[in-house]
Motif scaffolding. Structure first.
Motif, mmCIF file in Angstrom:
data_model
loop_
_atom_site.group_PDB
_atom_site.id
_atom_site.type_symbol
_atom_site.label_atom_id
_atom_site.label_comp_id
_atom_site.label_asym_id
_atom_site.label_seq_id
_atom_site.Cartn_x
_atom_site.Cartn_y
_atom_site.Cartn_z
ATOM 1 N N THR A 1 0.808 -1.216 0.000
ATOM 2 C CA THR A 1 0.000 0.000 0.000
ATOM 3 C C THR A 1 0.845 1.270 0.000
ATOM 4 N N GLY A 2 2.087 1.155 0.426
ATOM 5 C CA GLY A 2 2.955 2.329 0.451
ATOM 6 C C GLY A 2 2.689 3.260 1.605
ATOM 7 N N GLY A 3 1.917 2.820 2.584
ATOM 8 C CA GLY A 3 1.652 3.674 3.735
ATOM 9 C C GLY A 3 0.866 2.945 4.791
ATOM 10 N N VAL A 4 0.946 3.481 6.026
ATOM 11 C CA VAL A 4 0.228 2.871 7.141
ATOM 12 C C VAL A 4 -0.249 3.979 8.079
ATOM 13 N N PHE A 5 -1.486 3.854 8.552
ATOM 14 C CA PHE A 5 -2.039 4.782 9.523
ATOM 15 C C PHE A 5 -1.337 4.617 10.868
ATOM 16 N N VAL A 6 -1.017 5.753 11.492
ATOM 17 C CA VAL A 6 -0.378 5.736 12.807
ATOM 18 C C VAL A 6 -1.232 6.441 13.862
ATOM 19 N N HIS A 7 -1.829 7.591 13.508
ATOM 20 C CA HIS A 7 -2.492 8.397 14.524
ATOM 21 C C HIS A 7 -3.438 9.385 13.851
ATOM 22 N N HIS A 8 -4.498 9.769 14.580
ATOM 23 C CA HIS A 8 -5.278 10.939 14.175
ATOM 24 C C HIS A 8 -5.682 11.702 15.433
ATOM 25 N N PRO A 9 -5.835 13.023 15.331
ATOM 26 C CA PRO A 9 -6.298 13.789 16.492
ATOM 27 C C PRO A 9 -7.650 13.275 16.955
ATOM 28 N N PRO A 10 -7.989 13.464 18.212
ATOM 29 C CA PRO A 10 -9.278 12.975 18.712
ATOM 30 C C PRO A 10 -10.458 13.579 17.959
ATOM 31 N N PRO B 1 0.076 21.504 -6.485
ATOM 32 C CA PRO B 1 0.048 22.176 -7.789
ATOM 33 C C PRO B 1 0.790 21.402 -8.872
ATOM 34 N N SER B 2 1.861 20.722 -8.479
ATOM 35 C CA SER B 2 2.639 19.968 -9.466
ATOM 36 C C SER B 2 1.898 18.749 -9.997
ATOM 37 N N ARG B 3 0.822 18.317 -9.299
ATOM 38 C CA ARG B 3 0.070 17.134 -9.724
ATOM 39 C C ARG B 3 -1.343 17.506 -10.159
ATOM 40 N N ALA B 4 -1.599 18.789 -10.375
ATOM 41 C CA ALA B 4 -2.953 19.261 -10.676
ATOM 42 C C ALA B 4 -3.520 18.683 -11.962
ATOM 43 N N ASP B 5 -2.653 18.229 -12.862
ATOM 44 C CA ASP B 5 -3.125 17.651 -14.122
ATOM 45 C C ASP B 5 -3.285 16.135 -14.057
ATOM 46 N N HIS B 6 -3.007 15.528 -12.918
ATOM 47 C CA HIS B 6 -3.173 14.084 -12.801
ATOM 48 C C HIS B 6 -4.662 13.752 -12.943
ATOM 49 N N ASP C 1 3.483 8.451 -5.530
ATOM 50 C CA ASP C 1 3.183 9.672 -6.257
ATOM 51 C C ASP C 1 2.098 10.398 -5.457
ATOM 52 N N VAL C 2 2.501 11.341 -4.627
ATOM 53 C CA VAL C 2 1.569 12.035 -3.749
ATOM 54 C C VAL C 2 0.788 13.068 -4.557
ATOM 55 N N TRP D 1 -2.589 9.290 -2.637
ATOM 56 C CA TRP D 1 -1.433 8.945 -3.458
ATOM 57 C C TRP D 1 -1.736 7.759 -4.360
ATOM 58 N N THR D 2 -0.893 7.639 -5.383
ATOM 59 C CA THR D 2 -0.901 6.468 -6.250
ATOM 60 C C THR D 2 0.501 5.878 -6.258
ATOM 61 N N ARG D 3 0.573 4.631 -6.668
ATOM 62 C CA ARG D 3 1.880 3.988 -6.803
ATOM 63 C C ARG D 3 1.750 2.818 -7.760
#
Length: 231
Positions: free
Chosen positions: A104-113, A124-129, A154-155, A190-192
């Motif tokens: 998956t290229g990522g893992v959840f660690v935490h979120h604010p309550p 902006p660099s990915r606006a055309d994706h 690719d974020v 993101w994509t990968r």
């Protein structure tokens, strides 16, 4: 119209409403020419023939356990060309399994309550994706995910955690002020590519209201198509 095959794999923690959430997107997939097969069991990942026939796997399975055999079957299918896509805890909060998290290229660690006001910002660099084209910022009131991610992703869009006492924004698990000295910006969409396969991840989608928000729904639908090589 060419028929493509999609497997929807859902289950785990009910708090992420896996049935209701996936039902939002099944009609869309069918409208786009997918034959959709729904599974409430991870055993499908060990069915090599069915996995090889799948153009797309949409997973919404949170806080669960995947066996080595099941993870290997999913990973092998993606490396051979099957697309893999999901949102929120259904994909990056699914399993504590190293090989799966590498996929998956990522893992959840935490979120604010609780739910907090924040913005999803398309880079902006990915606006055309094709997944995020036409989307700039999206105002959200939901969980904000702090994730660990692969630098090769690719974020496409990010969220920012602010330091200090801003109410409900980036407090620690004990309710204390966030300890960061400056704002921290983290990937949110993101994509990968993994082998011959494509992977799409969005961290937005704790509740149905998130997924029905027009820009989030559009990003998610496009992400499913992107993973299946349809855009």
């Amino acid at each position: 119209m060419t028929v493509r095959n999609a497997l929807v794999v859902r289950g785990g923690w009910d708090g992420h409403v896996p049935v209701a959430a996936t039902e939002l997107f099944i009609p869309f997939l069918r409208e786009r020419g997918f034959a959709v097969e729904v599974h409430d069991d991870l055993a499908v990942y060990t069915d090599s023939d069915r996995m090889a026939d799948a153009d797309l796997v949409v997973q919404c399975w949170s806080i669960g356990t995947v066996t080595d055999e099941q993870a290997a079957g999913l990973i092998a299918a993606v490396r051979a060309g099957t697309g893999f896509a999901g949102w929120h805890g259904g994909i990056v909060g699914a399993f504590h399994h190293n090989a799966y998290q590498q996929l998956t290229g990522g893992v959840f660690v935490h979120h604010p309550p609780g739910f907090v006001d924040h913005e999803l910002t398309v880079l902006p660099s990915r606006a055309d994706h094709p997944v995020v084209r036409g989307v700039g910022t999206v105002a959200l009131h939901t969980e904000k995910y702090w994730v660990l991610t692969d630098p090769l992703n690719d974020v496409l869009a990010t969220v920012t955690f602010e330091p200090g006492p801003e109410p409900g924004t980036a407090t620690g698990p004990d309710g204390a002020d966030a300890p960061w000295r400056r704002p921290v910006t983290l990937p949110a969409v993101w994509t990968r590519e993994w082998g011959a396969g494509r992977v799409f991840v969005s961290t937005v989608g704790h509740k149905l209201d998130d997924l029905t928000l027009p820009p989030i729904r559009m990003i998610t639908e496009r992400g499913l198509l992107w993973a299946a090589r349809q855009i």
